[in-house]
Design a protein around this motif. Sequence first.
Motif, short mmCIF file in Angstrom:
data_model
loop_
_atom_site.label_atom_id
_atom_site.label_comp_id
_atom_site.label_asym_id
_atom_site.label_seq_id
_atom_site.Cartn_x
_atom_site.Cartn_y
_atom_site.Cartn_z
N UNK A 1 41.21 30.77 43.25
CA UNK A 1 39.82 30.81 42.78
C UNK A 1 38.90 30.30 43.89
N UNK A 2 38.01 31.15 44.33
CA UNK A 2 37.00 30.72 45.28
C UNK A 2 35.84 30.08 44.51
N UNK A 3 35.12 29.22 45.17
CA UNK A 3 33.97 28.62 44.53
C UNK A 3 34.32 27.31 43.84
N UNK A 4 33.29 26.65 43.38
CA UNK A 4 33.42 25.32 42.79
C UNK A 4 33.85 25.40 41.33
N UNK A 5 34.71 24.48 40.91
CA UNK A 5 35.13 24.38 39.51
C UNK A 5 35.06 22.92 39.10
N UNK A 6 34.48 22.68 37.94
CA UNK A 6 34.35 21.31 37.43
C UNK A 6 34.71 21.27 35.95
N UNK A 7 35.23 20.13 35.54
CA UNK A 7 35.46 19.85 34.13
C UNK A 7 34.63 18.64 33.74
N UNK A 8 33.87 18.77 32.66
CA UNK A 8 33.06 17.67 32.15
C UNK A 8 33.57 17.27 30.78
N UNK A 9 33.79 15.97 30.60
CA UNK A 9 34.29 15.46 29.33
C UNK A 9 33.19 14.65 28.67
N UNK A 10 32.86 15.04 27.44
CA UNK A 10 31.75 14.44 26.71
C UNK A 10 32.25 13.79 25.43
N UNK A 11 31.51 12.79 24.98
CA UNK A 11 31.77 12.18 23.68
C UNK A 11 30.47 12.10 22.92
N UNK A 12 30.59 12.16 21.61
CA UNK A 12 29.40 12.02 20.77
C UNK A 12 29.16 10.54 20.49
N UNK A 13 27.89 10.17 20.49
CA UNK A 13 27.49 8.79 20.23
C UNK A 13 26.91 8.70 18.82
N UNK A 14 26.76 7.45 18.34
CA UNK A 14 26.06 7.23 17.08
C UNK A 14 24.87 6.31 17.35
N UNK A 15 23.80 6.52 16.65
CA UNK A 15 22.62 5.68 16.82
C UNK A 15 22.91 4.29 16.27
N UNK A 16 22.63 3.30 17.06
CA UNK A 16 22.93 1.92 16.67
C UNK A 16 21.82 1.29 15.84
N UNK A 17 20.61 1.76 16.02
CA UNK A 17 19.47 1.13 15.35
C UNK A 17 18.52 2.22 14.87
N UNK A 18 18.36 2.38 13.55
CA UNK A 18 17.46 3.41 13.04
C UNK A 18 16.04 3.28 13.56
N UNK A 19 15.65 2.07 13.95
CA UNK A 19 14.30 1.87 14.47
C UNK A 19 14.17 2.32 15.92
N UNK A 20 15.33 2.57 16.58
CA UNK A 20 15.34 3.01 17.97
C UNK A 20 16.14 4.30 18.10
N UNK A 21 15.62 5.42 17.60
CA UNK A 21 16.39 6.66 17.62
C UNK A 21 16.68 7.18 19.01
N UNK A 22 16.00 6.63 20.01
CA UNK A 22 16.25 7.07 21.39
C UNK A 22 17.40 6.34 22.03
N UNK A 23 17.95 5.33 21.36
CA UNK A 23 19.03 4.53 21.91
C UNK A 23 20.31 4.85 21.14
N UNK A 24 21.38 5.12 21.88
CA UNK A 24 22.65 5.46 21.24
C UNK A 24 23.76 4.60 21.82
N UNK A 25 24.79 4.36 21.01
CA UNK A 25 25.95 3.62 21.45
C UNK A 25 27.20 4.40 21.06
#
Length: 222
Positions: free
Chosen positions: A196-220
Amino acid sequence: MTDHARQLAAGAAELGISLSHEQTRQLLAYLQLLDKWNKAYNLTAVRDPAEMIGRHLLDSLSILGYVTEGSWLDVGSGGGMPGIVLAIMRPESNFTLIDSNGKKTRFLTQARLELNLRNLQVVNSRVEAYMPEVPFDGIVSRAFSSLADFTSLTRHLGRSETRWLAMKGIYPEEELTALPVDFQLVESAQLAVPGCDGSRHLLILRRMVRADPARPDVAQPA
């Protein structure tokens, strides 16, 4: 087919994988099926079986070390990459291959029967409409969509321990910045795929849960 067998064995060895006689037989039988059905079903733009070994079989094998025992979903499986290859190599695990294209799922079903893959099932559905009874341990995609779409469309199919594996070409910096807030990159690997020519990458992701309903932009982590 002898040349194909040597090419496959040599490529797998470069990846640190030793193929059994039965695994080699099944992988080459899959290659034959893919080549045969591709003429009518347009499963892949690659037409040369020798090129398919690197571009499809070895590319799929390159993530084998990241596929742990359990239940796996291959999203937008198309011609069966990487799902069929992984099912051959991981008989102790279960693989569900989903695609919304009826022609492609007919091929996948035929491959399942001819290769006698009892640990594999095929689903003809849009992934966002798929509602299995039990979430998956792992969800994998190979050039299915952007990372944002991949995670958003499959969010309901995993749980806190589920790993999302995204196979990509060049490292997707812009896609990572657009990830939903409840997903986080936990690992990435650059893959060297024989043939295979060219770049190959594998990305591993996990789902987070919101830690504080008052801070929906912050996840843990869950």
